[in-house]
Design a protein around this motif. Structure first.
Motif, PDB file in Angstrom:
ATOM      1  N   THR A   1      53.042 -38.202 -25.136  1.00 41.68           N
ATOM      2  CA  THR A   1      54.622 -38.315 -25.067  1.00 41.68           C
ATOM      3  C   THR A   1      54.834 -39.935 -23.931  1.00 41.68           C
ATOM      4  O   THR A   1      55.784 -39.989 -22.957  1.00 41.68           O
TER       5      THR A   1
ATOM      6  N   ARG B   1      57.158 -34.918 -16.212  1.00 39.85           N
ATOM      7  CA  ARG B   1      57.657 -33.588 -15.897  1.00 39.85           C
ATOM      8  C   ARG B   1      56.393 -32.259 -15.547  1.00 39.85           C
ATOM      9  O   ARG B   1      56.923 -31.914 -14.368  1.00 39.85           O
TER      10      ARG B   1
ATOM     11  N   LYS C   1      55.373 -44.502 -14.039  1.00 34.49           N
ATOM     12  CA  LYS C   1      56.116 -44.161 -14.351  1.00 34.49           C
ATOM     13  C   LYS C   1      56.853 -42.994 -12.944  1.00 34.49           C
ATOM     14  O   LYS C   1      57.684 -43.135 -12.274  1.00 34.49           O
TER      15      LYS C   1
ATOM     16  N   HIS D   1      55.973 -42.543 -24.039  1.00 33.95           N
ATOM     17  CA  HIS D   1      57.210 -43.566 -24.599  1.00 33.95           C
ATOM     18  C   HIS D   1      57.686 -43.214 -25.339  1.00 33.95           C
ATOM     19  O   HIS D   1      59.132 -43.541 -26.723  1.00 33.95           O
ATOM     20  N   THR D   2      58.002 -41.239 -25.188  1.00 34.38           N
ATOM     21  CA  THR D   2      59.043 -39.870 -26.241  1.00 34.38           C
ATOM     22  C   THR D   2      60.256 -39.762 -25.312  1.00 34.38           C
ATOM     23  O   THR D   2      59.718 -40.350 -23.705  1.00 34.38           O
ATOM     24  N   SER D   3      61.066 -39.167 -25.217  1.00 33.05           N
ATOM     25  CA  SER D   3      61.765 -38.406 -23.896  1.00 33.05           C
ATOM     26  C   SER D   3      60.763 -36.952 -24.425  1.00 33.05           C
ATOM     27  O   SER D   3      61.638 -37.107 -23.252  1.00 33.05           O
ATOM     28  N   GLY D   4      59.936 -36.635 -24.361  1.00 27.19           N
ATOM     29  CA  GLY D   4      59.551 -35.898 -23.431  1.00 27.19           C
ATOM     30  C   GLY D   4      58.523 -36.039 -22.566  1.00 27.19           C
ATOM     31  O   GLY D   4      59.255 -35.346 -21.097  1.00 27.19           O
ATOM     32  N   GLN D   5      58.180 -37.575 -22.170  1.00 26.91           N
ATOM     33  CA  GLN D   5      57.628 -37.790 -20.861  1.00 26.91           C
ATOM     34  C   GLN D   5      56.858 -36.436 -19.936  1.00 26.91           C
ATOM     35  O   GLN D   5      57.110 -36.485 -19.239  1.00 26.91           O
TER      36      GLN D   5
END
Length: 402
Positions: free
Chosen positions: A207, A217, A266, A209-213
């Motif tokens: 995740t 979280r 990140k 490089h996805t919207s999941g990150q």
């Protein structure tokens, strides 16, 4: 335009201006970005221009930024490197600092105010020093390990002291509650060390490089859980934030090097690109400049407190130095160990809210902390011999992440 609306534009604007000003003036003298953030907050706040007013929204964001700063400090510590003599000597030095700080506090303001002043004087800003050591490639050296040990104890120790001595409970009950928190935190750290993380690391990697990150979280989940726990137990929230950073570091310790660096970049972006600047700018907005400049006695206190930082915190910090350290390294440690601001801001806010210290004394302590961040790392690292160190106290947004 409402106060909140203007803040939504002006605070991000000041967050951008701070590193730009730091880079421009860096041609002549390297000034930590946090100093610009604080000064810009003061200029645009009620003390001078009045374009940004204190508000509940930015107060909460500021608290989250402070928690994130301590999370990052906890996540940066390599406990394996500072175990043994450095941490033992640093702990001894901090206990001496605490006793000396409270004694100095009694001379300045007898009573409960002495505890607030003493805790402020015995703090060291690890979040300020870690990036400086990292940029100077000193983290793995004996000197860097000694400074890290001093900074770790200088942030964790005051948090414990705040929880014990500045809470609403008596000392015996506060000690029991703190012991209970340490048991819970210790269990979390044990699980972070022992539990298998292979599946989690693969999930995080998938995740990135996805919207999941998921990594970011999980960071906020761990941070939120331990901060809420510390608040629920009526302890200082920064104790939970610092512990959360340690837990996250242990969870990611065996991850693939490239993935770990990607995750760190990140988390640093969220912390140092958003939340931490809000904390320092809002601290400037709420800084009581009138209390500082309206009374010459308060202004005189700033250099006095700056010298007390060197005596109370700096001198005992030199105990952690490796055997055979040079005189210049001792002077460098004295200055670096005396660098403090976040704990000073936190403990003076508690002191003012509880009516233990005056707004003038709080402003003088924060002013001394600001000067320590501005002067001590620059002089200390120059004495140590590194001419290329970037003296940003927490970050430099114009330098690529490590």
């Amino acid at each position: 335009m409402s106060v909140v609306d203007s803040g939504f534009f002006l605070i991000p604007l000041l967050a951008v201006l701070a590193p730009i000003l730091g880079r421009m003036l860096g041609r002549w003298v390297r000034i930590p970005i946090v100093v610009f953030e604080l000064v810009l907050g003061i200029v645009f706040g009620p003390s001078i221009l009045g374009l940004i007013e204190p508000s509940e929204l930015f107060s909460q964001l500021s608290n989250l930024g402070l928690a994130m700063l301590f999370f990052m400090a906890g996540s940066e510590i390599n406990f394996g490197a500072i175990a043994g003599r450095p941490i033992r000597r640093a702990s001894l030095g901090w206990l001496i600092s605490l006793a000396a700080g409270v004694a100095a506090g009694f001379l300045l303001q007898p009573g409960e105010a002495a505890v607030v002043i003493g805790v402020a004087l015995c703090s060291t800003a690890l979040g300020t020093l870690m990036p400086i050591l990292r940029d100077a490639k000193e983290l793995g050296t004996p000197f860097g390990q000694a400074v890290t040990a001093v900074g770790a104890v200088g942030e964790f120790g005051p948090l414990v002291a705040i929880s014990l001595f500045l809470g609403a409970r008596n000392l015996e009950l506060s000690t029991l509650v703190l012991a209970a928190f340490i048991l819970v935190a210790g269990g979390s750290i044990w699980l972070a060390m022992r539990a298998p993380h292979g599946r989690l690391h693969r999930f995080v990697n998938a995740t990135l490089h996805t919207s999941g990150q998921v990594a970011v979280r999980i960071v906020f989940l761990i941070l939120g859980a331990l901060v809420v726990l510390s608040i629920w137990m009526d302890l200082d929230m920064l104790l939970g934030a610092f512990t959360a950073g340690i837990v996250w570091q242990l969870i990611m310790r065996n991850a693939n090097h490239e993935d770990r660096e990607a995750v760190e970049s990140k988390v640093e972006a969220v912390a140092f690109g958003f939340l931490v600047p809000v904390f320092f700018i809002y601290t400037g907005v709420t800084f009581d400049l009138d209390a500082l400049v309206s009374d010459w006695r308060v202004m005189v206190m700033v250099p006095i407190l700056l010298v007390l930082l060197l005596i109370v915190r700096g001198l005992p910090s030199t105990l952690a130095l490796p055997v055979g350290s040079s005189r210049k390294d001792r002077m460098a440690m004295l200055l670096l160990g005396s660098t403090g601001l976040p704990i000073i801001v936190a403990v003076t806010a508690i002191g003012v809210d509880e009516g233990l210290i005056s707004s003038g004394m709080a402003s003088a302590l924060v002013g001394a902390g600001m000067l320590s961040v501005l002067l001590f790392p620059l002089i200390g690292m120059s004495l140590h011999g590194d001419r290329e160190v970037v003296t940003s106290p927490a970050y430099d947004p114009l330098v690529p992440p490590r």
